[in-house]
Design a protein around this motif. Sequence first.
Motif, mmCIF file in Angstrom:
data_model
loop_
_atom_site.group_PDB
_atom_site.id
_atom_site.type_symbol
_atom_site.label_atom_id
_atom_site.label_comp_id
_atom_site.label_asym_id
_atom_site.label_seq_id
_atom_site.Cartn_x
_atom_site.Cartn_y
_atom_site.Cartn_z
ATOM 1 N N GLY A 1 0.790 -1.214 0.000
ATOM 2 C CA GLY A 1 0.000 0.000 0.000
ATOM 3 C C GLY A 1 0.825 1.267 0.000
ATOM 4 N N ALA A 2 2.129 1.157 0.030
ATOM 5 C CA ALA A 2 2.972 2.352 0.093
ATOM 6 C C ALA A 2 3.334 2.898 -1.277
ATOM 7 N N VAL A 3 3.226 2.066 -2.318
ATOM 8 C CA VAL A 3 3.601 2.507 -3.660
ATOM 9 C C VAL A 3 2.533 2.114 -4.666
ATOM 10 N N LEU A 4 2.515 2.844 -5.787
ATOM 11 C CA LEU A 4 1.612 2.539 -6.895
ATOM 12 C C LEU A 4 2.420 2.685 -8.171
ATOM 13 N N LEU A 5 2.710 1.549 -8.833
ATOM 14 C CA LEU A 5 3.480 1.536 -10.066
ATOM 15 C C LEU A 5 2.543 1.249 -11.223
ATOM 16 N N SER A 6 2.648 2.029 -12.293
ATOM 17 C CA SER A 6 1.828 1.777 -13.470
ATOM 18 C C SER A 6 2.590 2.218 -14.717
ATOM 19 N N PRO A 7 2.332 1.628 -15.870
ATOM 20 C CA PRO A 7 1.372 0.566 -16.147
ATOM 21 C C PRO A 7 1.996 -0.812 -15.965
ATOM 22 N N VAL A 8 1.346 -1.644 -15.228
ATOM 23 C CA VAL A 8 1.770 -3.030 -15.047
ATOM 24 C C VAL A 8 0.545 -3.919 -15.087
ATOM 25 N N LYS A 9 0.763 -5.155 -15.479
ATOM 26 C CA LYS A 9 -0.302 -6.157 -15.432
ATOM 27 C C LYS A 9 0.109 -7.155 -14.370
ATOM 28 N N GLY A 10 -0.726 -7.333 -13.398
ATOM 29 C CA GLY A 10 -0.397 -8.255 -12.320
ATOM 30 C C GLY A 10 0.192 -7.544 -11.120
ATOM 31 N N ARG A 11 0.762 -8.341 -10.258
ATOM 32 C CA ARG A 11 1.269 -7.853 -8.977
ATOM 33 C C ARG A 11 2.598 -7.132 -9.121
ATOM 34 N N VAL A 12 2.881 -6.336 -8.110
ATOM 35 C CA VAL A 12 4.157 -5.635 -8.007
ATOM 36 C C VAL A 12 4.807 -6.067 -6.697
ATOM 37 N N ASP A 13 6.058 -6.519 -6.774
ATOM 38 C CA ASP A 13 6.784 -6.932 -5.574
ATOM 39 C C ASP A 13 7.490 -5.717 -4.980
ATOM 40 N N VAL A 14 7.209 -5.438 -3.717
ATOM 41 C CA VAL A 14 7.838 -4.325 -3.008
ATOM 42 C C VAL A 14 8.572 -4.914 -1.807
ATOM 43 N N THR A 15 9.884 -4.677 -1.758
ATOM 44 C CA THR A 15 10.688 -5.131 -0.628
ATOM 45 C C THR A 15 11.464 -3.948 -0.079
ATOM 46 N N TRP A 16 11.869 -4.049 1.171
ATOM 47 C CA TRP A 16 12.627 -2.961 1.769
ATOM 48 C C TRP A 16 13.774 -3.512 2.600
ATOM 49 N N ARG A 17 14.826 -2.735 2.638
ATOM 50 C CA ARG A 17 15.980 -2.975 3.497
ATOM 51 C C ARG A 17 16.165 -1.712 4.323
ATOM 52 N N VAL A 39 4.952 7.164 -4.577
ATOM 53 C CA VAL A 39 5.271 6.713 -3.224
ATOM 54 C C VAL A 39 4.426 7.551 -2.278
ATOM 55 N N PHE A 40 3.609 6.894 -1.478
ATOM 56 C CA PHE A 40 2.695 7.582 -0.572
ATOM 57 C C PHE A 40 3.369 7.835 0.767
ATOM 58 N N PRO A 41 2.941 8.865 1.485
ATOM 59 C CA PRO A 41 3.607 9.233 2.751
ATOM 60 C C PRO A 41 3.231 8.306 3.911
ATOM 61 N N VAL A 42 3.672 7.065 3.811
ATOM 62 C CA VAL A 42 3.384 6.089 4.863
ATOM 63 C C VAL A 42 4.653 5.508 5.484
#
Length: 182
Positions: A1-17, A39-42
């Motif tokens: 819920g912290a990012v919104l990537l477009s245009p994509v079809k299907g899921r987006v993998d978001v990982t953090w270090r 990138v949302f302010p979360v």
Amino acid sequence: GAVLLSPVKGRVDVTWRRTRVTVVPREGFKAGRVYRLEVFPVFTDLRQNRMRRGSLSVFSTGPAIPTTVLTGTLVDWPGNRPGANGLVEAVLLPDSLAYRTLADSTGSFVLRQVPPGEYLVYATIDQDNNRGRGPREAFDSVRITLGDSAAIEVFAFPHDTTGPRLRTVELADSVTLRLTFD
């Protein structure tokens, strides 16, 4: 819920270090596309300092980044109020590439730097915050041609989910049936 990537079809993998966030679409980055990453302010750091504002990054895997702008307002029509935090999807035709953003608390939205062309714009009152259009959520769509800029209003309302029912069956001839639906 912290990012919104477009245009994509299907899921987006978001990982953090500790010092970075990695965003990768499952289909990979495709050649010849202009991508928008919101990138949302979360995000918060270890001392609970939260981002004050979100950010937008636009990058290309081929063509020049356009200067087009699509602005609009989402209205929750039955509730007679702004469509706060609603999901807006501008689907480029005939490719079906969906550029996505969220409306703000006043129902206003802006999609900058998307390719010019013909779009089918869906706006959804995203009640469950899953960033998708659910069958019981209010939505509507508008078809537009985006040259350099466009402004639209979308009045979202719940759509009928009951499918057609078979009313009559007639024998037209020995190999043909005529079906009438309600």
